[in-house]
Design a protein around this motif. Structure first.
Motif, PDB file in Angstrom:
ATOM      1  N   GLN A 387      -5.951   2.170   3.941  1.00 12.55           N
ATOM      2  CA  GLN A 387      -5.089   2.905   4.876  1.00 12.55           C
ATOM      3  C   GLN A 387      -5.763   4.186   5.367  1.00 12.55           C
ATOM      4  OE1 GLN A 387      -0.756   2.968   3.776  1.00 12.55           O
ATOM      5  NE2 GLN A 387      -1.478   1.736   2.092  1.00 12.55           N
ATOM      6  N   LEU A 402      -4.944  -4.349   8.733  1.00 12.27           N
ATOM      7  CA  LEU A 402      -5.065  -4.569   7.294  1.00 12.27           C
ATOM      8  C   LEU A 402      -4.276  -5.813   6.895  1.00 12.27           C
ATOM      9  CD1 LEU A 402      -4.583  -0.898   6.017  1.00 12.27           C
ATOM     10  CD2 LEU A 402      -6.629  -1.984   6.917  1.00 12.27           C
TER      11      LEU A 402
ATOM     12  N   ASP B  28       4.685  10.027  14.251  1.00 13.96           N
ATOM     13  CA  ASP B  28       4.175   8.665  14.208  1.00 13.96           C
ATOM     14  C   ASP B  28       4.091   8.252  12.725  1.00 13.96           C
ATOM     15  OD1 ASP B  28       2.662   6.388  14.132  1.00 13.96           O
ATOM     16  OD2 ASP B  28       1.050   7.121  15.414  1.00 13.96           O
ATOM     17  N   LEU B  30       2.376   6.234  11.219  1.00 17.83           N
ATOM     18  CA  LEU B  30       1.035   5.877  10.742  1.00 17.83           C
ATOM     19  C   LEU B  30       0.066   7.067  10.779  1.00 17.83           C
ATOM     20  CD1 LEU B  30       0.543   2.429  12.530  1.00 17.83           C
ATOM     21  CD2 LEU B  30       1.408   2.871  10.243  1.00 17.83           C
ATOM     22  N   ALA B  31       0.498   8.170  11.379  1.00 21.88           N
ATOM     23  CA  ALA B  31      -0.437   9.279  11.596  1.00 21.88           C
ATOM     24  C   ALA B  31      -0.481  10.217  10.395  1.00 21.88           C
ATOM     25  CB  ALA B  31      -0.018  10.044  12.846  1.00 21.88           C
ATOM     26  N   GLU B  32      -1.668  10.736  10.123  1.00 18.44           N
ATOM     27  CA  GLU B  32      -1.824  11.761   9.085  1.00 18.44           C
ATOM     28  C   GLU B  32      -1.418  13.095   9.700  1.00 18.44           C
ATOM     29  OE1 GLU B  32      -5.611  11.807   7.040  1.00 18.44           O
ATOM     30  OE2 GLU B  32      -5.815   9.657   7.306  1.00 18.44           O
ATOM     31  N   LEU B  37       0.735  14.372  -0.035  1.00 16.05           N
ATOM     32  CA  LEU B  37       1.770  14.645  -1.038  1.00 16.05           C
ATOM     33  C   LEU B  37       2.438  16.014  -0.868  1.00 16.05           C
ATOM     34  CD1 LEU B  37      -0.013  13.177  -4.208  1.00 16.05           C
ATOM     35  CD2 LEU B  37       1.561  12.037  -2.669  1.00 16.05           C
ATOM     36  N   LEU B  50       0.711   9.948   0.059  1.00 15.23           N
ATOM     37  CA  LEU B  50      -0.677  10.172  -0.372  1.00 15.23           C
ATOM     38  C   LEU B  50      -1.649  10.242   0.801  1.00 15.23           C
ATOM     39  CD1 LEU B  50      -2.490  10.379  -2.934  1.00 15.23           C
ATOM     40  CD2 LEU B  50      -2.819   7.934  -2.771  1.00 15.23           C
ATOM     41  N   ILE B  51      -1.316   9.566   1.878  1.00 10.54           N
ATOM     42  CA  ILE B  51      -2.202   9.559   3.044  1.00 10.54           C
ATOM     43  C   ILE B  51      -1.906  10.768   3.947  1.00 10.54           C
ATOM     44  CG2 ILE B  51      -3.061   8.068   4.940  1.00 10.54           C
ATOM     45  CD1 ILE B  51      -3.335   6.696   2.277  1.00 10.54           C
ATOM     46  N   ARG B  53       1.196  11.111   5.523  1.00  9.24           N
ATOM     47  CA  ARG B  53       2.128  10.668   6.565  1.00  9.24           C
ATOM     48  C   ARG B  53       3.535  11.179   6.245  1.00  9.24           C
ATOM     49  NH1 ARG B  53      -0.204   4.651   5.865  1.00  9.24           N
ATOM     50  NH2 ARG B  53       0.712   5.106   3.843  1.00  9.24           N
ATOM     51  N   SER B 209       1.966  -8.145   4.765  1.00 14.75           N
ATOM     52  CA  SER B 209       0.559  -8.235   5.136  1.00 14.75           C
ATOM     53  C   SER B 209      -0.135  -6.880   5.261  1.00 14.75           C
ATOM     54  CB  SER B 209       0.430  -9.008   6.445  1.00 14.75           C
ATOM     55  OG  SER B 209      -0.922  -9.226   6.717  1.00 14.75           O
ATOM     56  N   ASP B 210       0.328  -6.008   6.131  1.00 18.08           N
ATOM     57  CA  ASP B 210      -0.379  -4.751   6.377  1.00 18.08           C
ATOM     58  C   ASP B 210       0.263  -3.631   5.564  1.00 18.08           C
ATOM     59  OD1 ASP B 210      -1.515  -2.453   7.318  1.00 18.08           O
ATOM     60  OD2 ASP B 210      -1.571  -3.096   9.400  1.00 18.08           O
ATOM     61  N   PRO B 211      -0.440  -3.087   4.566  1.00 15.99           N
ATOM     62  CA  PRO B 211       0.188  -2.070   3.707  1.00 15.99           C
ATOM     63  C   PRO B 211       0.457  -0.759   4.420  1.00 15.99           C
ATOM     64  CG  PRO B 211      -2.140  -2.309   3.170  1.00 15.99           C
ATOM     65  CD  PRO B 211      -1.820  -3.378   4.180  1.00 15.99           C
ATOM     66  N   SER B 212      -0.144  -0.556   5.601  1.00 17.48           N
ATOM     67  CA  SER B 212       0.079   0.727   6.280  1.00 17.48           C
ATOM     68  C   SER B 212       1.415   0.734   7.027  1.00 17.48           C
ATOM     69  CB  SER B 212      -1.062   1.016   7.255  1.00 17.48           C
ATOM     70  OG  SER B 212      -1.048   0.081   8.309  1.00 17.48           O
ATOM     71  N   GLU B 222       4.175   2.156  -3.292  1.00 23.26           N
ATOM     72  CA  GLU B 222       3.243   3.275  -3.093  1.00 23.26           C
ATOM     73  C   GLU B 222       3.705   4.503  -3.861  1.00 23.26           C
ATOM     74  OE1 GLU B 222       2.034   2.337   1.504  1.00 23.26           O
ATOM     75  OE2 GLU B 222       2.848   4.300   1.007  1.00 23.26           O
TER      76      GLU B 222
END
Lengths: 527, 257
Positions: A387, A402, B28, B30-32, B37, B50-51, B53, B209-212, B222
């Motif tokens: 990710q 992914l 968004d 998906l955006a950082e 955290l 953690l990412i 987001r 399928s897509d973990p994001s 997560e």
């Protein structure tokens, strides 16, 4: 009256625990993190089984945990014929199995017979033997292993718990399925009880006098009994240590490991594991990663340090090549490849013709967006890493889809389909010959679909020569070539995060990183 | 509003908020947009993962995803299970015996195992998860509907209608279906709750399928890994999931009354 007295005596006899079943004063709980399908080292392949069983079995040779050199084990010394086809092992004469049976060349022969028997269905041990053809027992304490072709990793194989020497009497007494419950070796600890899915109990072997050099000769306060219990859910591991339900635990989540490290009653021990790092293997048979310059640009566009900082809390080193820094024959110069530089990456892609023609912030070439399909297993922090990659790449105009797979079977099926650009995978082992299955043209794990004559030749030659200098040369070339061809995107060297309470001390691991040297553990009764 | 009650209103609100996620979510998903955290604050109501987001935005978008998968599963369960259950209960005979035997066989296997088996064969993905959740909820729903249809067909008014020459399909459409509808609806809401839970469970286990992409079950998984350092990552989707199940079960109870 008589009946009453009789009843009391009878109930006392029934309920009284036999002396042997009383827990020893110095008993600890060691947390296992995986529930393998089986615990027989000759049959099963899991690393987890070695955590208790490394101390139940001795092997013919050992690798020194620090130098990684081969040292004497059950074999006092050994000779290798000049053509590399005959290994002669001279065995110790003072060794006895836990069941009292003497150890000799016939015991080694019985173990080889079992491992190579197709009915055993060995998942790992038989493959570790490589080109082994037959054994010759020349006398009761000398055995020769004859090979079909030179196989340099043989000593490394013989140093692994999967080729631990078991008591022939026990092997004969139990069927293949049942032996795992009654394992008998010559090691510093003996198996007392194994309740599958529940626990394994080991007790110190007081007769152990044939330890390899790296075991403490006079451990002042050894741990008498070690109970291995399963903590398969990562979220339960740190609480188990804190509550005293376990005294040693591995595979901790990085944030939990840092929290434990802040406590006075816990010690954190990050243990590097030799082998392959967590990496993403490029599919070189599918556009656009079939183009070398695209692969190079993708690696250059990846800020691996940022991933280490966030996902692994700086507890793992950045990986630079196909071998972890803790592996024998690792080449440090590999670090020079592809330093992170998004401008260089962007320019490289621009030179290849990639531009954002439709304004969707994703680069495209001839109308096709730069889109990568990434196969992501659920283990080893791969989802979090993937990710972060997706996020970093998206900022640079690279779109990543992914595809998470829940297990190894799903991953292999996804790879089989060929519909992917990158796949996350890693493997463990001290000998770099583990690269063969991935990088040889006909390797069974050739997920990159790579076919390179130089790689094939150097990998095979490195497997066939016993000269360490020659092997170093070949593996230096292999590591350089793999990175020059940008076959992988290495992320991080694997580090097992262990923590232990003050009740124990002296936790160290063998050369393979996963397996603790239980005989060196000390018990602190005051804690 | 009084007819659907508090739970109905709650469920409606949750669905509405999820549907309007693209309009309401501040970031968004998906955006950082924050340090990893980061704790809940005015800027990030439910903190960051953690990412980095925004968890609030991901919970909103995750609701749309979770509910759409669950509604697909629910539709499959109700349509297939309803049709088969009513047919088996009303017509009886060989058809009933065959359908009952098949559902008995499915009921003998834990529902999660059925779902996992299907996913192993069909692969990961949202549609596959919806079908797996539908299949795992199908036998129980079918048996409830069949029992309702079976008890309805012996009612005097059915006998009377049959006596005046109403055909089987007319009986089904005009008498059996309307009279079994309350039970079908109530059982359907329970099936919806199970579909939401099963879909989240399968995402939690890594079959999405897509973990994001945000989804409540995947977000719970997560969050579990960082629970001690950042409990908000798991708590936010956990509370959303609990509230939705609570509301769906409440509606089912009300319908049963």
């Amino acid at each position: 009256m008589l009946i009453c007295v009789g009843s009391v005596i009878l109930s006392t006899l029934i309920t009284r625990q036999p002396a042997a079943a009383q827990p020893a004063a110095s008993r600890i709980v060691y947390g296992l993190t995986l529930l393998p399908s089986g615990f027989d080292p000759h049959i099963n392949a899991s690393s987890e089984l070695g955590i208790p069983l490394r101390s139940v079995y001795d092997t013919l040779v050992y690798r020194d945990p620090i130098t990684k050199d081969f040292v004497a084990g059950l074999a006092e010394r050994w000779e290798i014929s000049p053509d590399g086809l005959l290994y002669t092992f001279y065995l110790r004469r003072d060794v006895r199995f836990h069941d009292g049976e003497p150890f000799d060349a016939y015991a080694v022969a019985a173990n080889l017979d079992r491992i190579t028997n197709p009915e055993t269905r060995s998942q790992k041990a038989v493959f570790l033997l490589g080109t082994f053809e037959r054994y010759i027992v020349t006398d009761a304490y000398t055995i020769q292993l004859a090979l079909k072709a030179p196989y340099a990793p043989l000593l490394d194989s013989l140093a692994q718990v999967y080729l631990g020497i078991a008591s022939p009497k026990a092997l004969q007494a139990y069927s293949s399925d049942l032996y795992q419950l009654h394992q008998v070796g010559t090691g510093p600890y003996q198996m007392v009880e194994f309740i599958p899915g529940d626990y394994i109990l080991l007790r110190r072997n007081p007769e152990y006098r044939w330890a390899p050099a790296f075991y403490l000769p006079d451990n002042p306060s050894p741990v008498e009994e070690i109970e291995f219990r399963f903590f398969t859910d990562p979220a339960t591991r740190a609480p188990a240590l804190e509550s005293g339900a376990a005294h040693i635990m591995g595979e901790l989540a990085p944030l939990d490991a840092l929290a434990l490290n802040r406590r006075d009653d816990m010690t954190l021990l990050p243990q590097p594991i030799p082998g392959m790092p967590l990496q993403f293997l490029f599919n070189t048979a599918k556009a656009p990663t079939d183009r070398l310059d695209v692969r190079r640009a993708i690696i250059t566009a990846t800020d691996r340090t940022a991933i280490i900082d966030s996902v692994f809390q700086q507890l793992s080193p950045v990986a630079y090549g196909p071998l972890a820094a803790a592996s024998p024959f690792y080449e440090a110069q590999i670090k020079q490849f592809y330093p992170y530089n998004r401008e260089v990456a962007r320019q490289a892609l621009s030179d290849l013709g990639y531009t954002d023609n439709d304004g969707d912030r994703i680069l495209d070439l001839n109308g096709a967006p730069l889109r990568l399909i990434v196969i992501v297993p659920t283990w080893g922090n791969a989802p979090q890493v993937a990710q972060r990659l997706q996020s970093q790449w998206r900022d640079q105009g690279i779109d990543a889809e992914l595809r998470q797979v829940p297990n190894l079977a799903g991953l292999l099926a996804a790879v089989q389909s060929g519909d992917y650009h990158l796949v996350a995978f890693n493997d463990f082992g001290a000998d770099p010959s583990l690269l063969n299955t991935f990088y040889l043209t006909d390797g069974r794990n050739n997920f990159m679909r790579v076919s390179n004559a130089n790689l094939d030749q150097w990998l095979m030659q490195a497997t066939q020569t016993n000269d360490p200098a020659e092997r170093q040369n070949f593996y230096t070339g292999v590591q350089g070539l793999i990175m020059d061809q940008a076959l992988i995107l290495p992320i991080r060297d694997y580090v097992n995060l262990n923590a232990y309470s003050k009740r124990v001390g002296g936790l160290t691991f063998d050369a393979y990183g996963w397996f603790p040297l239980l005989a060196n553990l000390t018990f602190n009764a005051d804690e | 509003m009084r007819r659907i009650g508090f739970f109905g209103q709650l469920l409606g609100l949750l669905v509405l908020v999820s549907l309007c996620a693209p309009l309401i979510a501040p970031y968004d998903p998906l955006a950082e947009v924050s340090p990893p955290l980061a704790a809940p604050s005015g800027q990030h109501l439910f903190g960051a993962d953690l990412i980095g987001r925004d968890v609030f935005s991901r919970v909103l978008h995750g609701g749309a995803r979770t509910l759409s998968i669950a509604l697909t599963a629910f539709a499959c369960t109700v349509l297939i299970g309803g049709a088969l259950g009513i047919s088996a209960g009303f017509f009886g005979g060989v058809l009933d015996a065959v359908i009952v035997s098949l559902t008995d066989a499915l009921l003998a296997i834990p529902s999660l195992l059925i779902a996992l088996s299907l996913l192993t064969l069909a692969g990961s993905g949202s549609l596959q998860i919806a079908l797996a959740a539908a299949l795992s909820g199908l036998p129980a729903y079918l048996r409830v509907v069949r029992a309702a249809a079976r008890s309805t067909r012996t009612q005097p008014y059915i006998e009377a209608a049959r006596a005046v020459g109403v055909g089987s399909f007319g009986l089904l459409w005009r008498h059996v279906l309307p009279n079994t509808a309350p039970i079908c609806l109530s059982a359907g809401m329970v099936a919806l709750a199970w579909a939401i839970l099963n879909a989240a469970t399968l995402h939690f286990l890594g079959f999405g399928s897509d973990p994001s992409l945000p989804e409540w079950g995947a977000m719970l998984a997560e969050g579990r890994a960082v629970f001690r350092a950042a409990p908000w990552v798991a708590c936010a989707p956990g509370v959303a999931l609990t509230l939705t199940l609570f509301a769906a079960n409440g509606v089912a109870k009300r319908l049963a009354r």
